[in-house]
Design a protein around this motif. Structure first.
Motif, short mmCIF file in Angstrom:
data_model
loop_
_atom_site.label_atom_id
_atom_site.label_comp_id
_atom_site.label_asym_id
_atom_site.label_seq_id
_atom_site.Cartn_x
_atom_site.Cartn_y
_atom_site.Cartn_z
N ALA A 169 89.25 68.00 -39.23
CA ALA A 169 88.20 68.99 -38.92
C ALA A 169 87.13 69.00 -40.00
O ALA A 169 85.93 69.12 -39.70
CB ALA A 169 88.81 70.38 -38.77
N MET A 170 87.53 68.90 -41.26
CA MET A 170 86.56 68.87 -42.35
C MET A 170 85.54 67.76 -42.13
O MET A 170 84.33 67.95 -42.27
CB MET A 170 87.28 68.66 -43.68
N HIS A 171 86.03 66.58 -41.77
CA HIS A 171 85.14 65.42 -41.62
C HIS A 171 84.26 65.55 -40.38
O HIS A 171 83.08 65.17 -40.42
CB HIS A 171 85.99 64.16 -41.53
N ALA A 172 84.81 66.08 -39.30
CA ALA A 172 84.03 66.17 -38.07
C ALA A 172 82.99 67.29 -38.12
O ALA A 172 81.88 67.15 -37.60
CB ALA A 172 84.97 66.39 -36.89
N LEU A 173 83.35 68.42 -38.75
CA LEU A 173 82.47 69.58 -38.72
C LEU A 173 81.31 69.47 -39.69
O LEU A 173 80.23 70.03 -39.43
CB LEU A 173 83.28 70.84 -38.99
N VAL A 174 81.50 68.80 -40.84
CA VAL A 174 80.38 68.58 -41.75
C VAL A 174 79.31 67.77 -41.02
O VAL A 174 79.61 66.79 -40.34
CB VAL A 174 80.85 67.84 -43.03
N GLU A 175 78.06 68.18 -41.15
CA GLU A 175 77.02 67.67 -40.26
C GLU A 175 76.28 66.45 -40.79
O GLU A 175 75.23 66.09 -40.27
CB GLU A 175 76.05 68.80 -39.93
N LEU A 176 76.80 65.81 -41.81
CA LEU A 176 76.26 64.54 -42.24
C LEU A 176 77.18 63.42 -41.77
O LEU A 176 78.38 63.65 -41.56
CB LEU A 176 76.09 64.50 -43.76
N LEU A 232 91.05 62.28 -29.00
CA LEU A 232 91.11 60.88 -29.38
C LEU A 232 90.34 60.00 -28.41
O LEU A 232 90.25 60.29 -27.21
CB LEU A 232 92.57 60.42 -29.45
N HIS A 233 89.81 58.92 -28.96
CA HIS A 233 89.04 57.96 -28.15
C HIS A 233 89.80 56.65 -28.11
O HIS A 233 90.01 56.00 -29.13
CB HIS A 233 87.66 57.76 -28.77
N GLY A 234 90.24 56.25 -26.93
CA GLY A 234 90.94 54.99 -26.78
C GLY A 234 92.39 55.05 -27.22
O GLY A 234 92.93 56.11 -27.56
N LYS A 235 93.02 53.89 -27.21
CA LYS A 235 94.44 53.79 -27.55
C LYS A 235 94.59 53.21 -28.94
O LYS A 235 93.71 52.54 -29.46
CB LYS A 235 95.15 52.91 -26.53
N VAL A 245 95.88 71.23 -34.63
CA VAL A 245 96.31 69.86 -34.90
C VAL A 245 96.74 69.18 -33.59
O VAL A 245 96.37 68.04 -33.32
CB VAL A 245 97.45 69.84 -35.93
N ALA A 246 97.51 69.90 -32.78
CA ALA A 246 97.91 69.34 -31.49
C ALA A 246 96.70 69.12 -30.59
O ALA A 246 96.65 68.16 -29.80
CB ALA A 246 98.91 70.27 -30.80
N LEU A 294 83.38 63.07 -31.14
CA LEU A 294 82.82 64.10 -32.01
C LEU A 294 82.56 65.39 -31.26
O LEU A 294 82.82 66.50 -31.77
CB LEU A 294 81.53 63.58 -32.66
N ASP A 295 82.05 65.29 -30.01
CA ASP A 295 81.74 66.51 -29.26
C ASP A 295 83.00 67.32 -28.97
O ASP A 295 82.98 68.56 -29.00
CB ASP A 295 80.99 66.17 -27.97
N ARG A 296 84.11 66.63 -28.75
CA ARG A 296 85.35 67.34 -28.42
C ARG A 296 85.94 68.02 -29.66
O ARG A 296 86.47 69.14 -29.58
CB ARG A 296 86.36 66.39 -27.77
N VAL A 297 85.89 67.32 -30.81
CA VAL A 297 86.41 67.95 -32.02
C VAL A 297 85.58 69.18 -32.36
O VAL A 297 86.12 70.26 -32.66
CB VAL A 297 86.41 66.96 -33.21
N ARG A 298 84.27 69.04 -32.31
CA ARG A 298 83.42 70.19 -32.62
C ARG A 298 83.54 71.28 -31.56
O ARG A 298 83.43 72.47 -31.85
CB ARG A 298 81.96 69.74 -32.76
N GLY A 299 83.85 70.87 -30.35
CA GLY A 299 84.03 71.85 -29.28
C GLY A 299 85.27 72.70 -29.45
O GLY A 299 85.39 73.77 -28.83
N LEU A 300 86.20 72.27 -30.29
CA LEU A 300 87.41 73.05 -30.53
C LEU A 300 87.10 74.41 -31.15
O LEU A 300 87.91 75.34 -31.05
CB LEU A 300 88.37 72.28 -31.46
N GLU A 301 85.92 74.52 -31.77
CA GLU A 301 85.56 75.81 -32.37
C GLU A 301 85.54 76.92 -31.32
O GLU A 301 85.86 78.08 -31.61
CB GLU A 301 84.20 75.69 -33.05
N ALA A 302 85.21 76.56 -30.09
CA ALA A 302 85.13 77.56 -29.02
C ALA A 302 86.50 78.10 -28.63
O ALA A 302 86.61 79.21 -28.10
CB ALA A 302 84.44 76.96 -27.79
N VAL A 303 87.56 77.32 -28.89
CA VAL A 303 88.91 77.78 -28.53
C VAL A 303 89.75 78.08 -29.77
O VAL A 303 90.96 78.32 -29.66
CB VAL A 303 89.64 76.73 -27.65
N TYR A 304 89.12 78.05 -30.92
CA TYR A 304 89.84 78.30 -32.17
C TYR A 304 90.37 79.73 -32.19
O TYR A 304 89.61 80.69 -32.10
CB TYR A 304 88.90 78.05 -33.35
#
Length: 677
Positions: free
Chosen positions: A109-116, A96-99, A89-90, A69-79
């Motif tokens: 992004a919609m699912h990760a960024l919404v804060e619930l 991703l976590h694990g294989k 998307v790339a 979650l921290d990495r997906v939300r962190g993408l905002e800084a490089v958006y």
């Protein structure tokens, strides 16, 4: 982790099981929670999201993408901004976590960024009706108050995720939002709360539409355009199915499905159907399968068939020109090449809908989405006016580089993908082996047999009705044969490959062979093959796509053996039908070939029906040793099984022998006396 994923799967399956909530493979759900990072031993916050291309109703844990979650939300800084949001998307691959697991979808992004912790994104017909209404924003306030917020249309992606997060932050009282032109999104603190809110939005929209709908939202009944009686409309559908399948396959072969659902028939009987159909679908999941709009016949269902055929050809030419103009109007220098200008949906008033796709499931789902679109149109017109997203926005979705990349990742098609096969006598023995092999090669298969229950059971072994169906057919009766061909056309849109396999044998000497013995074997194999070939040829010619007819004859067609006068004579008849039809149907691109098996004892219906015992007596061996006896007299010394005949059918009808017709292929392990010359 386990409980969060378990709850997410259960919620997803419940939501996806009800078509009122979302369409097949449409929408996505998510849950946030913690797990232990095996690389550090420390807790890590994750988001599990339904992956790209999955279906909620059948979702399993393997269909989820797990991301930090921290990495997906962190993408905002490089958006880099909305003009370059596809690059994100790339970037998700680095979150991703694990294989294992599914590829992240565009909605991640919609699912990760919404804060619930829990989010549902769905495509309910009632929600899309509000989302596509001309005054959808005002209707959203009127129906839901401040509990649901309007979000103007935006193509799915990172920016839409940011937009929805801001809506959720600015409206803490809200339980979700209506996405203009698209669908709904809901969120909750628990999985149960999220599901409850999703269902509340959907059911509230349904109830409001039902209570406030104006009369006849699709227009008044159109004289002459009402549904034909069931038998009449299916008969008309069968009359035009082959022609339509050929038209829809101008650019590439397509499988079709026929659907005379009440929703379709009512829509086509209304005065506004042509106007609304021309506006096309709006939800991206819909028009990616249905194309931007359907082709609609502008004649009543009982119009003269010649007039209908001529008009369908004209409309198809107009549709291709219109679609080409749509592509050229919106394409840029870096757009993917046009994928084809044929319709995916054809609507025929009084009769129903034909839908097309690369395989039967795709065709079926396209039809389901077309019904979803009609439901959305009705709902929007009931309250306001239907106003889908613009053609320009549809093009941005349809020819999206990300969508093109997804298509390019699809595995190579199997040898018979997109082909429709009708196999007679296919509930057992050689016929069943042929049907099994063709299905494994990617074909849709119709198993025709004298015993309906056995035909349906054999079809069920091959998979769902997207793969195979079973039909009853007595090949000695022209009406039965035509019904089997019609069932093939209605189930899969057309027919490409016909195998004349139905047969039987009575091993008797000339003096013991009765007139009834002679007539029975000639009726089933000589006459039956003729009737099947004749009925199928009509469809193959109407379709204009070429095709294959294969006769399962016998080495006895050329070999003279004792006590076998009726069987061998009828097999010689079949063998010459191959030559005659190859000469006659070649001008239509139809190949006609034969296979001459011998000694197929194990798994053979003929041998199990008494033929084996008779032949064993003729050759002076035990019945259980007959297969070994046959193998011993061949050049290769190998026993022939039903699967070996099926292999020959696969090769003969596959792409590698596309220029071969009039051929007889021995599958007998080498019987010198039966060599063709």
């Amino acid at each position: 982790m386990d409980q969060a994923v378990s709850d997410l799967i259960s919620r997803s399956n419940r939501l996806g099981a009800d078509p009122r909530n979302t369409n097949f493979a449409g929408g996505n759900t998510s849950a946030k929670g913690s797990d232990t990072d095996p690389a550090t031993g420390r807790p890590v916050e994750l988001v599990w999201v339904k992956g790209s291309g999955g279906d909620l109703g059948t979702l399993t844990p393997a269909g989820l993408a797990a991301l930090r979650l921290d990495r997906v939300r962190g993408l905002e800084a490089v958006y880099p901004g909305v003009e370059r949001e596809d690059e994100m998307v790339a970037a998700l691959d680095y979150c991703l976590h694990g294989k294992g697991g599914a590829a992240p979808s565009i909605d991640t992004a919609m699912h990760a960024l919404v804060e619930l912790p829990h989010v549902d994104h769905l495509h309910p017909d009632a929600g899309i009706a509000i989302a596509t209404a001309a005054d959808g924003e005002a209707l959203t306030r009127q129906i839901f108050g401040d509990r649901v917020v309007w979000v103007p249309w935006r193509r799915p992606g990172f920016q839409l995720g940011l937009d929805i997060r801001e809506v959720q932050r600015a409206n803490p009282q809200a339980v979700g939002c209506i996405l203009g032109g698209h669908g709904i999104t809901a969120w909750g603190a628990t999985s149960a709360e999220c599901e409850e809110r999703s269902l509340w939005i959907i059911r509230t929209a349904e109830a409001y539409i039902a209570e406030h709908a104006k009369p006849e939202p699709l227009g008044a009944p159109l004289p002459g355009f009402g549904p034909l009686e069931p038998e009449a409309r299916r008969a008309r559908a069968a009359e035009i199915a082959a022609q339509l399948r050929g038209l829809a396959s101008t650019d590439r072969p397509m499988v079709g499905r026929f659907n005379d659902d009440e929703v379709v028939l009512d829509f086509l009987s209304r005065s506004e159907h042509a106007r609304l159909a021309a506006l096309g679908s709006s939800c991206p999941d819909h028009f990616l399968r249905t194309k931007v709009k359907p082709m609609v016949l502008d004649l009543p269902g009982d119009a003269p068939i010649d007039e209908v055929r001529a008009r369908l050809a004209e409309l198809h030419a107009e549709y291709r020109a219109d679609y080409t103009a749509y592509y050229e109007r919106h394409a840029s220098a870096d757009s993917p090449a046009m994928r084809g200008a044929d319709p995916a949906i054809v609507l025929v008033p009084g009769v129903g809908m034909f839908s097309y796709g690369k395989d039967s499931q795709t065709a079926r789902v396209a039809g389901e989405f077309a019904i979803n679109a009609i439901n959305a149109m009705r709902g929007a017109e009931a309250l306001s006016a239907y106003q889908p997203i613009s053609d320009a926005e549809k093009f941005r979705i349809e020819y999206w580089a990300l969508e093109e990349a997804k298509l390019q990742r699809m595995p190579k098609a199997r040898s018979h993908a997109g082909r429709v096969a009708l196999v007679t006598g296919a509930a057992s023995g050689i016929g069943k082996a042929i049907a099994t092999r063709l299905a494994a090669d990617g074909a849709c298969v119709v198993i025709a047999d004298l015993d309906l229950a056995k035909a349906q059971a054999a079809a069920a072994e091959l998979g769902s009705s997207d793969v195979a169906i079973g039909v009853q057919c007595d090949v000695t009766k022209a009406d039965d044969v035509q019904a089997a061909v019609d069932a093939t056309l209605l189930a899969f849109g057309g027919v490409d490959l016909v195998v004349n396999n139905a047969g039987l044998s009575l091993s008797r000497s000339l003096l013991e062979t009765t007139e009834a013995d002679w007539d029975l074997q000639h009726d089933v194999m000589s006459k039956g093959s003729f009737l099947v070939a004749r009925a199928a040829a009509r469809a193959l010619i109407d379709q204009g796509m070429g095709g294959d007819i294969v006769y399962i004859s016998s080495k006895n067609a050329v070999f003279a053996g004792p006590n076998n006068i009726a069987y061998s004579a009828t097999k010689a008849d079949q063998a010459h039908q191959v030559r005659l039809l190859a000469a006659e149907l070649g001008q239509h691109g139809v190949r006609v070939n034969g296979i001459n098996p011998d000694g197929v004892v194990r798994g053979s219906g003929i041998f199990a029906g008494g033929w084996g015992a008779s032949r064993a007596e003729v050759y002076g061996v035990k019945e259980e040793e007959l297969g070994k006896y046959y193998a011993g007299r061949t050049l290769l010394g190998l026993e022939v099984l039903p699967e070996h005949v099926a292999n020959a059918v696969s090769v003969l009808t596959g792409p590698d022998l596309s220029h071969t017709t009039g051929l007889h292929v021995p599958v007998d392990s080498g019987v010198a006396a039966a060599f063709l010359r």
